[in-house]
Design a protein around this motif. Structure first.
Motif, PDB file in Angstrom:
ATOM      1  N   VAL A 195      94.973 -15.028  27.002  1.00  0.00           N
ATOM      2  CA  VAL A 195      95.767 -14.647  25.826  1.00  0.00           C
ATOM      3  C   VAL A 195      97.249 -14.923  26.085  1.00  0.00           C
ATOM      4  N   VAL A 196      97.753 -14.474  27.250  1.00  0.00           N
ATOM      5  CA  VAL A 196      99.169 -14.653  27.574  1.00  0.00           C
ATOM      6  C   VAL A 196      99.514 -16.128  27.737  1.00  0.00           C
ATOM      7  N   ASN A 197      98.657 -16.885  28.397  1.00  0.00           N
ATOM      8  CA  ASN A 197      98.946 -18.293  28.644  1.00  0.00           C
ATOM      9  C   ASN A 197      98.886 -19.134  27.382  1.00  0.00           C
ATOM     10  N   PHE A 198      97.954 -18.844  26.491  1.00  0.00           N
ATOM     11  CA  PHE A 198      97.877 -19.594  25.237  1.00  0.00           C
ATOM     12  C   PHE A 198      99.046 -19.260  24.314  1.00  0.00           C
ATOM     13  N   ALA A 199      99.719 -18.129  24.555  1.00  0.00           N
ATOM     14  CA  ALA A 199     100.879 -17.760  23.735  1.00  0.00           C
ATOM     15  C   ALA A 199     102.105 -18.610  24.059  1.00  0.00           C
ATOM     16  N   GLY A 200     102.119 -19.264  25.236  1.00  0.00           N
ATOM     17  CA  GLY A 200     103.236 -20.141  25.591  1.00  0.00           C
ATOM     18  C   GLY A 200     104.117 -19.563  26.679  1.00  0.00           C
ATOM     19  N   SER A 201     104.906 -20.425  27.313  1.00  0.00           N
ATOM     20  CA  SER A 201     105.724 -20.027  28.454  1.00  0.00           C
ATOM     21  C   SER A 201     106.848 -19.062  28.076  1.00  0.00           C
ATOM     22  N   LYS A 202     107.330 -19.145  26.835  1.00  0.00           N
ATOM     23  CA  LYS A 202     108.410 -18.256  26.415  1.00  0.00           C
ATOM     24  C   LYS A 202     107.951 -16.806  26.409  1.00  0.00           C
ATOM     25  N   SER A 203     106.782 -16.553  25.821  1.00  0.00           N
ATOM     26  CA  SER A 203     106.230 -15.192  25.794  1.00  0.00           C
ATOM     27  C   SER A 203     105.919 -14.719  27.202  1.00  0.00           C
ATOM     28  N   SER A 204     105.398 -15.623  28.018  1.00  0.00           N
ATOM     29  CA  SER A 204     105.041 -15.272  29.390  1.00  0.00           C
ATOM     30  C   SER A 204     106.271 -14.881  30.201  1.00  0.00           C
ATOM     31  N   SER A 205     107.360 -15.635  30.072  1.00  0.00           N
ATOM     32  CA  SER A 205     108.563 -15.330  30.849  1.00  0.00           C
ATOM     33  C   SER A 205     109.172 -13.991  30.419  1.00  0.00           C
ATOM     34  N   ARG A 206     109.095 -13.678  29.120  1.00  0.00           N
ATOM     35  CA  ARG A 206     109.591 -12.383  28.649  1.00  0.00           C
ATOM     36  C   ARG A 206     108.782 -11.238  29.249  1.00  0.00           C
ATOM     37  N   LEU A 207     107.452 -11.390  29.267  1.00  0.00           N
ATOM     38  CA  LEU A 207     106.585 -10.369  29.838  1.00  0.00           C
ATOM     39  C   LEU A 207     106.915 -10.155  31.310  1.00  0.00           C
ATOM     40  N   GLN A 208     107.079 -11.241  32.057  1.00  0.00           N
ATOM     41  CA  GLN A 208     107.314 -11.114  33.489  1.00  0.00           C
ATOM     42  C   GLN A 208     108.705 -10.563  33.798  1.00  0.00           C
ATOM     43  N   THR A 209     109.664 -10.829  32.935  1.00  0.00           N
ATOM     44  CA  THR A 209     110.988 -10.231  33.107  1.00  0.00           C
ATOM     45  C   THR A 209     110.913  -8.717  32.942  1.00  0.00           C
ATOM     46  N   ALA A 210     110.135  -8.267  31.947  1.00  0.00           N
ATOM     47  CA  ALA A 210     109.952  -6.827  31.735  1.00  0.00           C
ATOM     48  C   ALA A 210     109.262  -6.188  32.934  1.00  0.00           C
ATOM     49  N   ILE A 211     108.268  -6.876  33.499  1.00  0.00           N
ATOM     50  CA  ILE A 211     107.574  -6.359  34.677  1.00  0.00           C
ATOM     51  C   ILE A 211     108.537  -6.269  35.863  1.00  0.00           C
ATOM     52  N   ALA A 212     109.389  -7.281  36.024  1.00  0.00           N
ATOM     53  CA  ALA A 212     110.366  -7.283  37.121  1.00  0.00           C
ATOM     54  C   ALA A 212     111.293  -6.077  37.032  1.00  0.00           C
ATOM     55  N   LEU A 213     111.754  -5.779  35.831  1.00  0.00           N
ATOM     56  CA  LEU A 213     112.630  -4.621  35.636  1.00  0.00           C
ATOM     57  C   LEU A 213     111.893  -3.322  35.963  1.00  0.00           C
ATOM     58  N   GLY A 214     110.610  -3.265  35.602  1.00  0.00           N
ATOM     59  CA  GLY A 214     109.805  -2.080  35.910  1.00  0.00           C
ATOM     60  C   GLY A 214     109.634  -1.883  37.412  1.00  0.00           C
ATOM     61  N   ILE A 215     109.399  -2.972  38.148  1.00  0.00           N
ATOM     62  CA  ILE A 215     109.251  -2.883  39.604  1.00  0.00           C
ATOM     63  C   ILE A 215     110.553  -2.431  40.252  1.00  0.00           C
ATOM     64  N   LEU A 216     111.675  -2.969  39.790  1.00  0.00           N
ATOM     65  CA  LEU A 216     112.976  -2.557  40.322  1.00  0.00           C
ATOM     66  C   LEU A 216     113.208  -1.061  40.109  1.00  0.00           C
ATOM     67  N   ALA A 217     112.864  -0.584  38.917  1.00  0.00           N
ATOM     68  CA  ALA A 217     113.035   0.841  38.615  1.00  0.00           C
ATOM     69  C   ALA A 217     112.138   1.693  39.507  1.00  0.00           C
ATOM     70  N   LEU A 218     110.907   1.236  39.730  1.00  0.00           N
ATOM     71  CA  LEU A 218     109.968   1.996  40.557  1.00  0.00           C
ATOM     72  C   LEU A 218     110.461   2.102  41.999  1.00  0.00           C
ATOM     73  N   VAL A 219     110.902   0.976  42.576  1.00  0.00           N
ATOM     74  CA  VAL A 219     111.398   0.998  43.954  1.00  0.00           C
ATOM     75  C   VAL A 219     112.664   1.844  44.046  1.00  0.00           C
ATOM     76  N   GLY A 220     113.506   1.790  43.015  1.00  0.00           N
ATOM     77  CA  GLY A 220     114.690   2.645  42.980  1.00  0.00           C
ATOM     78  C   GLY A 220     114.325   4.121  43.033  1.00  0.00           C
ATOM     79  N   LEU A 221     113.265   4.505  42.316  1.00  0.00           N
ATOM     80  CA  LEU A 221     112.802   5.899  42.338  1.00  0.00           C
ATOM     81  C   LEU A 221     112.288   6.294  43.722  1.00  0.00           C
ATOM     82  N   PHE A 222     111.577   5.378  44.381  1.00  0.00           N
ATOM     83  CA  PHE A 222     111.100   5.656  45.743  1.00  0.00           C
ATOM     84  C   PHE A 222     112.279   5.886  46.696  1.00  0.00           C
ATOM     85  N   LEU A 223     113.311   5.070  46.557  1.00  0.00           N
ATOM     86  CA  LEU A 223     114.490   5.243  47.415  1.00  0.00           C
ATOM     87  C   LEU A 223     115.168   6.587  47.154  1.00  0.00           C
TER      88      LEU A 223
END
Length: 420
Positions: A135-163
């Motif tokens: 589903v994500v791949n057929f939507a195109g690279s633009k949608s995929s890059s937006r999704l992965q940017t959101a995930i990256a921000l979530g991971i940064l926030a999670l590691v920040g909370l651990f620290l």
């Protein structure tokens, strides 16, 4: 000749690069490496991050000069010709049935914690992930890059909370006792930690889809690598401070252990969600990269075939479908066969090291000046990792040899059939 849509921005590229490197590694590698290196782990991270810089900079220089969906195999073609290009391309494609399903199995373990009970089985969760990938791949690279940017921000926030909750201070964050470090243990740890930076070669396939590849692609690789390295380092500090390592079980469950210790049992669903998303981000880029590799080969050598066609969203639909079907079949086989996930990961790791090595060798021939010097350093570093991995490299080397021998025979048969 068909061309992919140029939809990826600088921010989207950084998001894709960093999440690809974080992926499954964040949830296993820091604790496993800590078990090997102990308190020397932070020195190991400094050494590895410094060592990865020439590799990342070389990939950045190659991608800036040769932005192409063929990725590392296209670089190899420019340096050594089409036969080795096809060999490296097919070697990368051979990771579909071993490397990606292993990552899907890890993501499926997180997904099972989030799914209703009637769907929370290994094979169902993995097939659902494959469906979501499509589903994500057929939507195109633009949608995929937006999704992965959101995930990256979530991971940064999670590691920040651990620290924050882990009460990490400046003393905890820096390595100590340089005079007494054990280089043998550090070397063994780095051989495992190199897995955290496997993904740069997959990102090389996305260069053609950047809006401004000459400027944004190199920056995305370098910033993405440094960002991922900072996250790994920071989480390793938490692992060391709270001794979240030491046994095989604890090494693979260090994140849930720390979450329960610092936040309580109620936070487990957040860890499961972030674990799933981090793993999915890595698998997603590899799915994109593999489909673009297949499409690139078709565009180059059989442009009239349906494999070389693009959808209205600029997606290589048929190549993506082939990757999806292969992943689904491999997941089913993996579950039915009962083969250990670690075996799949080891086989895949060897393939990636060989691809890195050929990409760096290509750069030595293609680049000049400082770029050539960095490429030579990067190539030497890849050789060191090759030696550390040892016998596990046999699969990749044998596969490359078989492919190299088979290509001219296949071409001869095809020429003979055409003449008839």
């Amino acid at each position: 000749m068909a061309s992919l849509k140029k939809d990826i921005t600088l921010i989207g590229g950084i998001g894709q690069m960093s999440t690809t490197l974080l992926g499954t590694g964040l949830f296993m590698v820091p604790a496993i490496a800590a078990n090997i290196a102990g308190k020397d782990l932070l020195w190991a991270w400094w050494m590895l991050i410094i060592a990865v810089c020439p590799i990342a900079m070389t990939f950045a220089a190659l991608g800036k000069r040769f932005p192409n969906a063929g990725g590392a195999s296209y670089f190899v073609k420019q340096a050594f010709g089409s036969r080795l290009e096809k060999s490296v391309a097919l070697l990368f494609i051979s990771v579909i049935p071993v490397g990606v399903p292993a990552a899907i199995a890890i993501a499926g373990g997180f997904a099972q914690q989030l799914l209703p009970s009637f769907l929370a089985t290994p094979i169902v969760s993995q097939l659902l992930i494959v469906a979501l990938l499509m589903v994500v791949n057929f939507a195109g690279s633009k949608s995929s890059s937006r999704l992965q940017t959101a995930i990256a921000l979530g991971i940064l926030a999670l590691v920040g909370l651990f620290l924050w909750k882990g009460e990490v201070n400046s003393y905890d964050s820096v390595p100590h006792h340089l005079a007494s470090i054990d280089m043998g243990n550090i070397g063994n740890a780095i051989a495992v930690m190199f897995w955290c930076f496997v993904g740069i070669e997959a990102f090389a396939h996305m260069g053609e889809e950047f809006k401004r590849p000459d400027r944004d692609y190199p920056i995305a690789i370098l910033v993405g690598c440094l960002l991922a390295g900072a996250v790994y380092y920071s989480f390793s500090v938490v692992v060391l401070k709270h001794n979240a390592y030491g046994t095989p079980e604890l090494n693979t469950t260090s994140v849930p252990y720390l979450a329960n210790l610092l936040f309580g049992a109620k936070a487990n669903w957040i860890i499961s969600l972030m674990g799933f998303l981090a793993c999915f981000a890595t698998i997603n880029l590899y799915t994109q990269s593999l489909s673009r590799m297949i499409w690139s080969l078709a565009r180059e050598y059989k442009p009239e075939s349906s494999l070389a066609a693009l959808s209205t969203r600029g997606v290589p639909s048929k190549a993506t479908a082939i990757v999806g079907i292969t992943l689904a079949l491999s997941c089913v086989f993996g579950q039915l066969s009962g083969i250990d996930i670690e075996i799949f990961l080891t086989l895949a790791n060897g393939i990636f090291v060989v691809i890195y090595l050929f990409a760096m060798w290509s750069a030595v021939r293609l680049l000049e000046g400082t770029g050539k010097v960095l490429a030579m350093i990067a190539m030497a570093l890849c050789m060191i990792v090759f030696v550390f991995i040892g016998l596990a490299m046999a699969y990749a080397v044998i596969m490359l040899g078989l492919i190299w021998v088979a290509i001219p025979k296949f071409q001869a048969r095809k020429t003979h059939a055409t003449k008839q």
